[in-house]
Design a protein around this motif. Structure first.
Motif, short mmCIF file in Angstrom:
data_model
loop_
_atom_site.label_atom_id
_atom_site.label_comp_id
_atom_site.label_asym_id
_atom_site.label_seq_id
_atom_site.Cartn_x
_atom_site.Cartn_y
_atom_site.Cartn_z
N PRO A 2 0.81 -1.23 0.00
CA PRO A 2 0.00 0.00 0.00
C PRO A 2 0.84 1.28 0.00
CG PRO A 2 -0.88 -1.59 1.57
CD PRO A 2 0.44 -2.13 1.11
N ILE A 3 1.98 1.25 0.66
CA ILE A 3 2.83 2.44 0.70
C ILE A 3 3.38 2.74 -0.68
CG2 ILE A 3 4.96 3.42 1.66
CD1 ILE A 3 4.42 1.84 4.21
N ASP A 4 3.79 1.69 -1.41
CA ASP A 4 4.31 1.88 -2.76
C ASP A 4 3.22 2.41 -3.69
OD1 ASP A 4 6.73 1.00 -1.85
OD2 ASP A 4 6.66 -0.95 -2.86
N LEU A 5 2.00 1.93 -3.53
CA LEU A 5 0.89 2.42 -4.35
C LEU A 5 0.59 3.88 -4.04
CD1 LEU A 5 -1.58 -0.62 -4.26
CD2 LEU A 5 -0.24 0.18 -6.22
N GLU A 6 0.66 4.24 -2.78
CA GLU A 6 0.43 5.64 -2.40
C GLU A 6 1.51 6.53 -3.01
OE1 GLU A 6 0.03 8.40 1.65
OE2 GLU A 6 0.34 6.22 1.80
N HIS A 7 2.74 6.06 -2.97
CA HIS A 7 3.84 6.81 -3.58
C HIS A 7 3.63 6.95 -5.08
CE1 HIS A 7 7.87 8.16 -4.58
NE2 HIS A 7 8.03 7.10 -5.36
N LEU A 8 3.21 5.87 -5.73
CA LEU A 8 2.95 5.90 -7.17
C LEU A 8 1.86 6.91 -7.51
CD1 LEU A 8 3.18 4.83 -10.08
CD2 LEU A 8 1.59 3.00 -9.42
N ALA A 9 0.78 6.92 -6.75
CA ALA A 9 -0.33 7.83 -7.03
C ALA A 9 0.12 9.28 -7.04
CB ALA A 9 -1.44 7.62 -6.00
N GLY A 10 1.16 9.58 -6.29
CA GLY A 10 1.67 10.93 -6.26
C GLY A 10 2.35 11.36 -7.54
N HIS A 11 2.64 10.42 -8.44
CA HIS A 11 3.24 10.75 -9.73
C HIS A 11 2.17 11.08 -10.78
CE1 HIS A 11 7.58 9.61 -9.21
NE2 HIS A 11 7.06 9.10 -8.10
N GLY A 12 0.90 10.91 -10.44
CA GLY A 12 -0.17 11.22 -11.38
C GLY A 12 -0.45 12.71 -11.42
N PRO A 13 -1.57 13.10 -12.02
CA PRO A 13 -2.62 12.22 -12.54
C PRO A 13 -2.31 11.71 -13.95
CG PRO A 13 -3.25 14.50 -12.84
CD PRO A 13 -1.93 14.52 -12.12
N TRP A 14 -3.11 10.70 -14.35
CA TRP A 14 -2.97 10.12 -15.69
C TRP A 14 -4.34 10.09 -16.37
CZ3 TRP A 14 -1.02 7.47 -11.33
CH2 TRP A 14 0.37 7.55 -11.18
N ASP A 15 -4.29 10.18 -17.68
CA ASP A 15 -5.52 10.01 -18.46
C ASP A 15 -5.95 8.56 -18.45
OD1 ASP A 15 -5.83 12.76 -19.55
OD2 ASP A 15 -3.88 12.32 -20.41
N ALA A 16 -4.96 7.65 -18.38
CA ALA A 16 -5.30 6.23 -18.41
C ALA A 16 -4.18 5.40 -17.80
CB ALA A 16 -5.57 5.76 -19.84
N VAL A 17 -4.56 4.23 -17.33
CA VAL A 17 -3.62 3.20 -16.88
C VAL A 17 -3.81 1.99 -17.78
CG1 VAL A 17 -2.95 1.69 -14.97
CG2 VAL A 17 -3.84 4.00 -14.49
N ILE A 18 -2.70 1.37 -18.19
CA ILE A 18 -2.76 0.06 -18.86
C ILE A 18 -2.03 -0.92 -17.95
CG2 ILE A 18 -2.20 -1.31 -20.89
CD1 ILE A 18 -2.24 1.19 -22.57
N ASP A 19 -2.75 -1.93 -17.51
CA ASP A 19 -2.21 -2.89 -16.55
C ASP A 19 -1.79 -4.17 -17.26
OD1 ASP A 19 -1.52 -4.44 -14.42
OD2 ASP A 19 -3.48 -4.40 -13.44
N THR A 20 -0.48 -4.39 -17.34
CA THR A 20 0.05 -5.60 -17.97
C THR A 20 0.67 -6.55 -16.94
OG1 THR A 20 2.29 -4.74 -18.36
CG2 THR A 20 0.61 -4.23 -20.02
N SER A 21 0.58 -6.22 -15.65
CA SER A 21 1.38 -6.95 -14.66
C SER A 21 0.56 -7.66 -13.59
CB SER A 21 2.36 -5.99 -13.98
OG SER A 21 1.69 -5.05 -13.16
N SER A 22 -0.71 -7.95 -13.86
CA SER A 22 -1.54 -8.55 -12.82
C SER A 22 -1.84 -10.03 -13.05
CB SER A 22 -2.87 -7.79 -12.70
OG SER A 22 -3.64 -7.94 -13.87
N SER A 23 -1.16 -10.65 -14.02
CA SER A 23 -1.54 -12.01 -14.41
C SER A 23 -1.40 -13.02 -13.28
CB SER A 23 -0.72 -12.47 -15.62
OG SER A 23 0.66 -12.53 -15.30
N GLU A 24 -0.49 -12.79 -12.36
CA GLU A 24 -0.26 -13.75 -11.28
C GLU A 24 -0.77 -13.24 -9.94
OE1 GLU A 24 3.86 -14.77 -11.34
OE2 GLU A 24 3.79 -15.55 -13.38
N LEU A 25 -1.60 -12.19 -9.97
CA LEU A 25 -2.10 -11.61 -8.73
C LEU A 25 -3.53 -12.04 -8.45
CD1 LEU A 25 -0.78 -7.94 -9.01
CD2 LEU A 25 0.21 -9.82 -7.71
N PRO A 26 -3.88 -12.24 -7.19
CA PRO A 26 -5.29 -12.53 -6.85
C PRO A 26 -6.13 -11.28 -7.00
CG PRO A 26 -3.99 -12.30 -4.85
CD PRO A 26 -3.01 -12.27 -6.00
#
Length: 337
Positions: free
Chosen positions: A52-76
């Motif tokens: 969660p801390i890394d995600l919070e840090h990432l959100a601070g680099h936004g905003p974005w018009d869009a996200v493309i998620d290519t890295s969730s194939s092995e995540l629940p």
């Protein structure tokens, strides 16, 4: 366009990043920094998307018009849900790379975008789902269906779900097409699954990347099957592999029943071969109507061989070792015909 790519250093993710940069977009990538190298010109953020801390840090680099998620194939699903929830205030749209395995009927029945999906909660953990006795449905399919639900629940009409079957092309890490190319180069009698005129529907990674970028910039929502609308026959596929590699080989077309009796593993020992009725019967007309375009698969074979023969190497991945029949097993089967 300001774009965030979850992943972005190898295969589909890297083609998406390169395509976005070529369009003049501002690109942020988020990954652990372990597989591949971040492209020049991106705002590279490193972290773990399950933190969660890394995600919070990432959100601070936004905003974005869009996200493309290519890295969730092995995540629940619950980890997908955590990411989309954390990034929703910083992003307008979310393009999610999913799979045809989310369908109840995969791979036994022909499918279209309205086919029933497997049921999985958006907050499910990695234990949810099961794999059937004949290999379908799969726990992987349940997990990916739950991931789709997480994206849709949080992003609503801003959610786009891309459901590819098999993706091939330069940078492939699974090893399906590189194995066939190497086998063609070796020549001799090549064990080949009949019928030779069976059409297969893999897609080129560059075409998937282009469609994902178009959807990131667009306004559509919902799911799209991503399969080649024309495909290629297995005969033409092997002929193209032989032509590109200069191999002096001759396919020996063997009845599927014989291959099964000989213990040949479908999907892996002879990559792209599977006898289930729906595996190559996935309708992508909805995506085509939305602008999805596929180059001829002969071009994919050519360009993959040029990459591979030019010392192209994918990132290390455990699935690579699963693909390809052992030469001694192939020779034994061919000798018994």
């Amino acid at each position: 366009m300001r774009l965030l790519v979850m992943g972005g250093t190898w295969f589909l993710g890297r083609h998406i990043v390169d395509g976005a940069l070529a369009r003049g977009w501002q690109v942020t990538t988020f990954n652990r920094g372990r597989s591949g190298r971040d492209a020049d010109g991106v705002d590279a953020v490193h972290g773990n998307r399950t933190n969660p801390i890394d995600l919070e840090h990432l959100a601070g680099h936004g905003p974005w018009d869009a996200v493309i998620d290519t890295s969730s194939s092995e995540l629940p699903p619950r980890d997908v849900l955590a990411a989309v929830t954390a990034l929703r205030p910083a992003a307008r749209r979310w393009v999610h790379i999913s799979t045809v395995s989310v369908y109840e009927g995969w791979p036994h029945k022909p499918l279209n975008d309205a086919s029933p999906l497997l049921d999985c909660p958006a907050d499910a953990d990695e234990s949810y789902g099961y794999t059937g006795p004949d290999g379908s449905p799969t726990q992987y399919g349940f997990q990916k269906a739950g991931g789709e639900r997480a994206v849709t629940e949080v992003f609503g009409d801003g959610a786009v779900l891309l459901r590819p079957g098999v993706i091939l092309g330069p940078g492939e890490y699974v090893g399906r097409l590189p194995w066939w190319l190497e086998r063609a180069k070796r020549g001799g009698r090549i064990l080949a699954p009949a019928p030779a005129e069976q059409r297969i529907q893999p897609v080129d990674v560059r075409d998937v990347a282009a469609f994902a970028l178009n959807q990131a910039a667009g306004s559509a929502s919902g799911g799209f099957n991503i399969t080649h609308p024309k495909g290629i026959t297995f005969r033409s596929f092997l002929e193209a592999c032989l032509a590109e590699t200069g191999g002096a080989g001759a396919p020996a077309w063997v009845n599927p029943g014989v291959l099964i009796e000989q213990g040949v593993k479908q999907w892996t020992e002879l990559p792209l071969w599977r006898t289930h009725a729906g595996v190559w019967a996935v309708d992508s007309s909805h995506a085509v109507a939305a602008g999805f375009q596929c180059r001829p698969l002969a071009d994919t074979i050519r360009d993959t061989w040029r990459w591979w023969a030019g010392d192209g190497r994918p990132v290390d991945h455990p699935r690579w070792a699963e693909h390809g029949i052992a030469p001694e097993k192939e020779a034994k089967i061919l000798a018994s015909l």
